[in-house]
Design an enzyme around this catalytic site. Sequence first.
Site, PDB file in Angstrom:
ATOM      1  N   LYS A  77     -44.025  -2.091  -8.006  1.00  0.00           N
ATOM      2  CA  LYS A  77     -45.041  -3.142  -8.058  1.00  0.00           C
ATOM      3  C   LYS A  77     -45.513  -3.490  -6.653  1.00  0.00           C
ATOM      4  CE  LYS A  77     -45.692  -7.872  -9.876  1.00  0.00           C
ATOM      5  NZ  LYS A  77     -45.052  -8.949 -10.666  1.00  0.00           N
ATOM      6  N   SER A 152     -47.513 -10.714 -14.291  1.00  0.00           N
ATOM      7  CA  SER A 152     -48.257 -10.081 -13.216  1.00  0.00           C
ATOM      8  C   SER A 152     -47.840  -8.627 -12.969  1.00  0.00           C
ATOM      9  CB  SER A 152     -48.049 -10.872 -11.919  1.00  0.00           C
ATOM     10  OG  SER A 152     -46.675 -10.891 -11.541  1.00  0.00           O
ATOM     11  N   SER A 176     -43.315 -12.544 -15.887  1.00  0.00           N
ATOM     12  CA  SER A 176     -44.158 -11.454 -15.407  1.00  0.00           C
ATOM     13  C   SER A 176     -43.585 -10.058 -15.595  1.00  0.00           C
ATOM     14  CB  SER A 176     -44.491 -11.661 -13.924  1.00  0.00           C
ATOM     15  OG  SER A 176     -45.320 -12.779 -13.760  1.00  0.00           O
TER      16      SER A 176
END
Length: 459
Positions: A77, A152, A176
């Site tokens: 990420k 996210s 997330s």
Amino acid sequence: MPDRSIAEAGAQMRAGRLTARALAEAHLDRIAAENPAIRAFVAVTPDRALACAAQADADFAAGIDRGPMQGIPFAIKDLVDMAGLPTTCGSRAAPATPAATDAAVVERLLAAGAVPLGKVATYEYALVGPSFDGPHPPPVNPWNPDHITGGSSSGSAAAVAAGLVRVAVGTDTGGSIRSPACYCGVVGLKPTHGLVSRHGIFPLSPDLDHAGPLAASVAEAALMLDAMAGFDARDPASRACAGPAAAELGQPIAGMHVGYARDWFATDPALNPAVLVAMDDAVSALSLLGARISLIALPDYAVMEAAGAIILHHRALTIHRHRLHAYGRQALQSLLAGLGLTGADLADARTAARHLRDETDAILSRFDAVVTANVLAPAPPFAAFAGNKAVWTAMRTLPFNLTGHPALALPIGFAGGLPMGMQLIGRAFSEARLCRIGHAFEAATDHAAQRPPRQTGGR
């Protein structure tokens, strides 16, 4: 070749029937063909991937075995430092300077022999989205590209669901990892707070921040977590490592006691009725596997969400206040929610969090796990975010960031062709027990075995 599980690929590499280089090249080829449509990867690192794959192959040849992740590709990420690449955090406000070192989770995965393929998208600074004013267009949901991935860890979930990679690093401050896992029909594991070091990960709200895996299966999430976890003095919240998350995989769950927190979501006006049906069916499946099910009441959800929101917004604004002028519209809207909060509000919320943690501990002490909904409806369409406005989606995730308990998200079916999911919550450092239950459920159903159609071309 990229569709082989970690166990399958590992067995073939150890038997000399597959090389880490060939596996990495197959993943890179699929990313080149399909990422333009999915938009999960924002940076691909073929040179580093092939170098790490070559090292994995050399280790295999020399009889050096670093564990199940050796030779296995993974994605990172873009909130997490990877040496040589800027950590853009999905924002035009982020500095373009490449990171000098790897984050702790990347260090540990590399030490385990894993192969980094590159960076995947995140909502801006792990706040809200999807937004269209950032440096990259948001990823699309592989099950239906007109729908969002959740956030996210948007790129992590999309990349796993699309088959670009089997496992990816995600972060979770209010859901997330678990929200995009649910929306994209993959597995997400938010570990106990402090189990995985956050050193080298841009913070959102340190009281609530976690790092963990998104994966194609429970077993693969467990194997990746075991490689990621471990004490790190560079993270003030780091705590001694628990036993391996993969230690109980394959063991039966007959006789286990599972609490079902049905009232936490069953009467919520935002609930899609299909989620309730799928949740009841999932709990019935656990019962058929021999688990003893009891309906339970968790602490009031609204109180837990309110306390968590105060901590998140107060801490996030403190971290980001100095560069608000450069943020996109949705991220700015989210951060401005902290403007009216005071230090006294934060102190009160932390006091409430301690009480709620104790109350949750007392409940969990009576059960092997608690099951409840994850997100209350399938992924909404991009059209719901017209005008680049922030849109609230109903979840049941933030409380376990507040209490720090581990939570495993896994798919339970489909509504309108889009995935739905549940989460299993356990006592602190009970990841092995959660993975045991989740793996048994996965093996008894076909939800995790279903994959979206391949996507090619750009959008």
